[in-house]
Write an enzyme that holds these catalytic residues in place. Structure first.
Site, PDB file in Angstrom:
ATOM      1  N   LYS A  53       0.843  -1.204   0.000  1.00 40.33           N
ATOM      2  CA  LYS A  53       0.000   0.000   0.000  1.00 40.33           C
ATOM      3  C   LYS A  53       0.875   1.249   0.000  1.00 40.33           C
ATOM      4  O   LYS A  53       0.620   2.208  -0.726  1.00 40.33           O
ATOM      5  CB  LYS A  53      -0.936  -0.004   1.217  1.00 40.33           C
ATOM      6  CG  LYS A  53      -2.081  -0.985   1.080  1.00 40.33           C
ATOM      7  CD  LYS A  53      -2.839  -1.202   2.380  1.00 40.33           C
ATOM      8  CE  LYS A  53      -3.890  -2.303   2.195  1.00 40.33           C
ATOM      9  NZ  LYS A  53      -4.501  -2.756   3.436  1.00 40.33           N
ATOM     10  N   GLN A  97      -4.615  -1.364   9.729  1.00 41.78           N
ATOM     11  CA  GLN A  97      -4.587  -2.699   9.125  1.00 41.78           C
ATOM     12  C   GLN A  97      -5.200  -3.726  10.078  1.00 41.78           C
ATOM     13  O   GLN A  97      -4.848  -3.788  11.257  1.00 41.78           O
ATOM     14  CB  GLN A  97      -3.127  -3.069   8.784  1.00 41.78           C
ATOM     15  CG  GLN A  97      -2.961  -4.385   8.068  1.00 41.78           C
ATOM     16  CD  GLN A  97      -3.571  -4.389   6.659  1.00 41.78           C
ATOM     17  OE1 GLN A  97      -3.449  -3.434   5.917  1.00 41.78           O
ATOM     18  NE2 GLN A  97      -4.231  -5.478   6.322  1.00 41.78           N
ATOM     19  N   ASP A 120     -10.901   3.225   3.968  1.00 43.01           N
ATOM     20  CA  ASP A 120     -11.244   1.799   3.907  1.00 43.01           C
ATOM     21  C   ASP A 120     -12.757   1.613   3.769  1.00 43.01           C
ATOM     22  O   ASP A 120     -13.218   0.540   3.390  1.00 43.01           O
ATOM     23  CB  ASP A 120     -10.811   1.121   5.218  1.00 43.01           C
ATOM     24  CG  ASP A 120      -9.707   0.098   5.005  1.00 43.01           C
ATOM     25  OD1 ASP A 120      -9.429  -0.242   3.848  1.00 43.01           O
ATOM     26  OD2 ASP A 120      -9.142  -0.359   6.019  1.00 43.01           O
TER      27      ASP A 120
END
Ligand code: NAP
Length: 293
Positions: A53, A97, A120
């Site tokens: 990422k 995460q 997200d």
């Protein structure tokens, strides 16, 4: 005739190029989109995702950063980092995460991230916006990526029957919310199946599009499909494979050999949905920066 392969890597490249252009336009106004990923603990798989990422964000001209915290981090410590990032004007997107160590409640962390920086798309405000069709919210990256793949390959969803296998908050449920919305890429009739669904094949045989997000190789076979159906394989299961360089191999939920003989289009694993997830994360981040500036 064998099914056409849906090339997620190629579509993801196109999305990243578009994001790169938008980053350039922002840079001309003195804004560099900032994406900060928080990684708690030392899970090997998560560390690889986070590295990818950060690298991808740099490639499109973003300020990508990773904050690494030890596995012993308390919830209070993590929430303090989230608060700091919420207040930082140079940070437009925040991603914590998952999975988190067991002493931390993931929902408490997700709720703490400012909805305007939740790239997200897991904050309840964004979940709600996706469900009611407000387009200024952030849709979760994987289902949003699947929708783009279908559109890029000219797969009509309007009036079509889509069967989604899996009802998680990160894939199955938001996928249904996106496909059922009125408008381009939507207007589908959606069925969601899960582990309590009796006779999965009864449903999949009636589907124009099957989206499998289970995490169990072999869940969808050719004989479960209507001829010509489009099949999207979200599943990724890591299996031991001594013949592979890394000793591991990724497997989807779809039995590719039989499905590709019946379907009209199918995504491979790897190289299908996977590359789209990061591309859509970058697209959400550039939009967060545009909306903030
Ligand atoms: P999850 O939270 O474990 O959900 C799996 C879903 O599958 C659940 O709803 C479960 O039903 C259902 N299920 C399990 N066994 C089933 C069966 N025999 N028949 C029908 N449904 C069944 O997983 P997830 O987070 O949604 O992820 C799904 C898969 O996608 C995983 O392999 C994951 O690694 C992969 N994934 C890939 C990407 C990517 O970028 N490519 C991104 C996200 C996820 P219940 O709810 O009843 O338990």
């Amino acid at each position: 005739m064998p099914a056409e392969l849906i090339d997620g890597a190629a579509v993801a490249k196109k999305v990243r190029a578009e994001v790169g252009e938008r980053c350039k336009a922002l840079a001309a106004r003195g804004v560099v989109p900032g994406l900060t990923v928080v990684l708690v603990g030392d899970d090997g798989g998560s560390a690889v995702y986070v590295r990818n990422k950060e690298k991808a964000s740099h490639e499109v001209g973003m300020n990508g950063a990773t904050i690494r915290m030890p596995a012993t981090t308390t919830q209070t410590e993590l929430l303090a980092v989230v608060d700091r990032l919420n207040a930082d004007k140079a940070v437009h997107g925040i991603l914590v995460q998952m999975p988190l160590p067991k002493q931390i409640d993931p929902q408490a962390v997700i709720r703490r991230i400012a909805a305007a920086k939740d790239v997200d798309g897991f904050h309840p405000v964004n979940v709600g916006k996706v469900l009611i069709g407000e387009r200024d919210g952030f849709a979760p990256c994987t289902p949003a990526g699947v929708q783009v793949l279908l559109q890029e390959y000219g797969v009509e969803t309007a009036g079509k029957h889509v069967v989604i296998i899996g009802r998680s908050n990160i894939v199955g449920k938001p996928m249904a919310a996106l496909l059922v919305q009125p408008g381009p890429g939507g207007d589908a009739t959606v069925t969601i199946c899960h582990s309590k669904t009796p006779d999965l094949a009864w449903h999949t045989k009636r589907a124009d599009i099957v989206i499998a997000a289970v995490g169990r190789p072999g869940t969808v076979t050719g004989e479960m499909l209507k001829p010509g159906a489009v099949v999207i394989d979200v599943g990724t299961t890591r299996i031991v494979d001594p013949s592979a360089k890394s000793g591991m191999r990724l497997m989807g939920d779809v039995d590719f050999a039989s499905v590709s003989q019946v379907a009209s289009k199918v995504t491979p694993v790897p190289g299908g949905v996977g590359p789209m997830t990061i591309a859509m994360l970058l697209r959400n981040t550039v939009r967060a920066a545009e909306q903030a500036s």
